[in-house]
Write an enzyme that holds these catalytic residues in place. Structure first.
Site, mmCIF file in Angstrom:
data_model
loop_
_atom_site.group_PDB
_atom_site.id
_atom_site.type_symbol
_atom_site.label_atom_id
_atom_site.label_comp_id
_atom_site.label_asym_id
_atom_site.label_seq_id
_atom_site.Cartn_x
_atom_site.Cartn_y
_atom_site.Cartn_z
ATOM 1 N N TYR A 141 0.359 -2.826 0.002
ATOM 2 C CA TYR A 141 1.857 -2.927 0.238
ATOM 3 C C TYR A 141 2.027 -3.867 1.427
ATOM 4 O O TYR A 141 1.731 -3.662 2.514
ATOM 5 C CB TYR A 141 2.713 -1.667 0.150
ATOM 6 C CG TYR A 141 4.060 -1.848 0.537
ATOM 7 C CD1 TYR A 141 4.564 -1.486 1.615
ATOM 8 C CD2 TYR A 141 5.064 -2.233 -0.518
ATOM 9 C CE1 TYR A 141 6.047 -1.504 1.886
ATOM 10 C CE2 TYR A 141 6.269 -2.216 -0.440
ATOM 11 C CZ TYR A 141 6.798 -1.785 0.876
ATOM 12 O OH TYR A 141 8.293 -2.097 1.066
ATOM 13 N N ASP A 236 -2.206 -8.780 7.025
ATOM 14 C CA ASP A 236 -1.023 -8.054 7.201
ATOM 15 C C ASP A 236 -1.299 -7.120 8.294
ATOM 16 O O ASP A 236 -1.617 -5.799 7.675
ATOM 17 C CB ASP A 236 -0.410 -7.546 6.026
ATOM 18 C CG ASP A 236 0.757 -6.753 6.049
ATOM 19 O OD1 ASP A 236 1.499 -6.417 5.075
ATOM 20 O OD2 ASP A 236 1.082 -6.684 7.306
ATOM 21 N N LYS A 264 6.498 -2.700 13.269
ATOM 22 C CA LYS A 264 6.270 -1.275 13.567
ATOM 23 C C LYS A 264 6.095 -1.207 15.016
ATOM 24 O O LYS A 264 6.896 -1.359 16.068
ATOM 25 C CB LYS A 264 5.147 -0.765 13.169
ATOM 26 C CG LYS A 264 5.530 -0.549 11.559
ATOM 27 C CD LYS A 264 4.494 -0.017 10.796
ATOM 28 C CE LYS A 264 4.752 -0.200 9.138
ATOM 29 N NZ LYS A 264 5.807 1.031 8.420
HETATM 30 P P1 KE4 Z 1 9.052 -3.244 6.921
HETATM 31 O O1 KE4 Z 1 9.754 -4.257 6.251
HETATM 32 O O2 KE4 Z 1 9.100 -1.783 6.128
HETATM 33 O O3 KE4 Z 1 9.220 -3.413 8.310
HETATM 34 O O4 KE4 Z 1 7.407 -3.545 6.679
HETATM 35 C C1 KE4 Z 1 6.782 -3.648 5.490
HETATM 36 C C2 KE4 Z 1 5.522 -3.499 5.430
HETATM 37 C C3 KE4 Z 1 4.601 -4.688 5.514
HETATM 38 N N1 KE4 Z 1 3.096 -4.335 5.533
HETATM 39 C C4 KE4 Z 1 2.515 -3.362 5.540
HETATM 40 C C5 KE4 Z 1 1.200 -3.155 5.698
HETATM 41 C C6 KE4 Z 1 3.488 -2.131 5.840
HETATM 42 O O5 KE4 Z 1 2.757 -0.996 5.649
HETATM 43 C C7 KE4 Z 1 4.802 -2.371 5.667
HETATM 44 C C8 KE4 Z 1 5.699 -0.852 5.407
HETATM 45 N N2 KE4 Z 1 4.936 0.187 5.629
HETATM 46 C C9 KE4 Z 1 5.909 1.413 4.885
HETATM 47 C C10 KE4 Z 1 5.087 2.857 5.031
HETATM 48 N N3 KE4 Z 1 3.735 2.585 4.599
HETATM 49 C C11 KE4 Z 1 7.161 1.457 5.643
HETATM 50 C C12 KE4 Z 1 7.968 2.850 5.309
HETATM 51 C C13 KE4 Z 1 9.059 2.609 4.317
HETATM 52 O O6 KE4 Z 1 8.927 1.752 3.394
HETATM 53 O O7 KE4 Z 1 9.924 3.266 4.729
#
Ligand code: KE4
Length: 418
Positions: A141, A236, A264
């Protein structure tokens, strides 16, 4: 009704699913979300006053725990000078220099989320190579930008199909899907699309199918295949960045990507993302180059203050990583002894318990996990004051505030659930 249930009832009237991000709705574990009120160190309290050991840590940002004094103090000082200017500030320069120093990239651009970092890195890769296709991995993801909400197409070699309503087929068609830890699946796609693949994007440690570490040679193989095909390699590192090591997965595995995305931890709990790489590539980005990307709150001074405070501690105290890994190993060992019929995948402070007999080295194996047992696991932890991710396909995030006693409490609790 608990206060959380009351709030959830109200929330669902005015927010889709009652939440601002789907996973928080706890739909896959069949319970209502506990609305949180406050956190301190490795603990959170819900609005009904129940206390939990926190194994989410806001999905990774809080590697030092909640209300880390240095972060809180830096934010307090920044707030008193103003919330936002939309103009360059010294804090952004400090942040860029620190990120480049810790990660080895030459230039970085701040954005406001991991999604925005990935979206921007993909556009840069396409702009810099003049190519349109992207290879991603099933089960990985990368945020919700259209090009990443794509599943494997009907033909293994053809472009993907939308994995969400609202994603045009034309956009999905440029995203090809490979299998994690399967270099052959990448090679086949590169050969079937010669000179057309702008980038391969990968989570260097997959953590969105649950934690699935790269098999030995996988990341090195991606580097080789990208070099052989004039394709850019994008790590990523929204989850792994600054978590596996000060330099993230690039340092931890000794493999350099062409572009890296962050999120994060870089924000210390505030909304921050970033993407970066070589000067040659990053100088393609506006206002210097032809690849456009912009943001009103990018480099926000309060967010920079939080991120800087957290990164400076991580840079100055490498023993934090030893502690995180030691406690991760303690938890892994204890859970393996307490539970049967499970796999525990771990890299440092990232860990997932899969309820399957099969070793989980990829997406198909992860999906063989028994979700009914997982649901019982999740609810059992919650009832015992342990706040874990409400999905089999997420990670546990340990932080520097977790103690050995708390790790042992989680292990003891596991032994009581099944
Ligand atoms: P954000 O747009 O949520 O800040 O980041 C997206 C993203 C991009 N790349 C990786 C590897 C990620 O894990 C994420 C987002 N992680 C999720 C948890 N697995 C965020 C939690 C959520 O979607 O509420």
């Amino acid at each position: 009704m608990t206060r959380s249930e009351q709030l959830f009832e109200k929330a669902q009237k005015v927010m889709p699913g009652g939440v601002n991000s789907p996973v928080r709705a706890c739909r896959s574990v069949g319970t209502y979300p506990r609305f949180l009120d406050r956190g301190l160190g490795s603990h959170v309290w819900d609005v009904d006053g129940k206390e939990y050991i926190d194994l989410i840590g806001s999905w990774g940002p809080l590697i030092l725990g909640h209300c880390c004094e240095a972060v809180e103090q830096a934010v307090g000082e920044a707030i008193r000078k103003g919330l936002s200017f939309g103009a360059p500030t010294a804090a952004e320069v400090d942040m860029a220099e620190l990120v480049c120093d810790m990660t080895g990239i030459e230039m970085v651009r701040m954005v406001n989320s991991g999604t925005e970092a990935v979206m921007s890195a993909l556009r840069l890769a396409r702009g810099a190579t003049g190519r349109s296709k992207i290879i991603k991995f099933a089960g990985c993801y990368h945020g919700h930008t259209d090009a990443m909400l794509v599943k494997a197409g009907s033909g293994a070699l053809t472009g993907g199909a939308p994995d969400s309503a609202g994603v045009p087929a034309e956009i999905a068609g440029d995203t090809l899907t490979a299998s994690y830890n399967d270099l052959g699946s990448v090679e086949v796609l590169l050969k079937a699309n010669p000179g057309q693949v702008a980038a391969v994007i990968v989570e260097p440690v997959a953590a969105n199918m649950g934690v699935v570490p790269p098999q030995p040679g996988f990341l090195q193989g991606l580097r080789r295949l990208c070099d052989e095909n004039g394709t850019l390699l994008i790590f990523d590192e929204v989850i792994t960045g600054f978590r596996l090591a000060p330099g993230g997965a690039q340092e931890y595995y000794g493999v350099r990507a062409d572009l890296v995305t962050y999120g994060k931890i870089i924000g210390g709990g505030m909304p921050v993302g970033a993407y970066g790489g070589s000067r040659k590539l990053m100088e393609q980005v506006a206002p210097l180059g032809p690849v456009y990307q912009a943001g009103t709150l990018s480099g926000n001074p309060v967010a920079m203050a939080a991120g800087l405070a957290q990164l400076r501690i991580l840079k100055s105290a490498p023993e934090i990583y030893e502690n995180l890994d030691r406690r991760g190993a303690m938890l892994e060992k204890g859970l393996k002894q307490a539970l049967s019929g499970i796999q525990v995948n771990r890299v440092g402070s990232l860990l997932t318990v899969f309820f399957t007999e099969n070793p989980v080295t990829g997406y198909d194996a992860a999906r063989s996990s028994d979700l009914t047992r997982f649901r019982r696991w999740y609810l059992g932890l919650l009832e015992n004051g342990i706040y874990a991710a409400p999905s089999q396909f997420e990670a546990m995030f340990l932080c520097n505030a977790h103690t050995d006693a708390e790790i042992q409490r989680i292990i003891d609790c596991a032994g009581r659930i099944f």
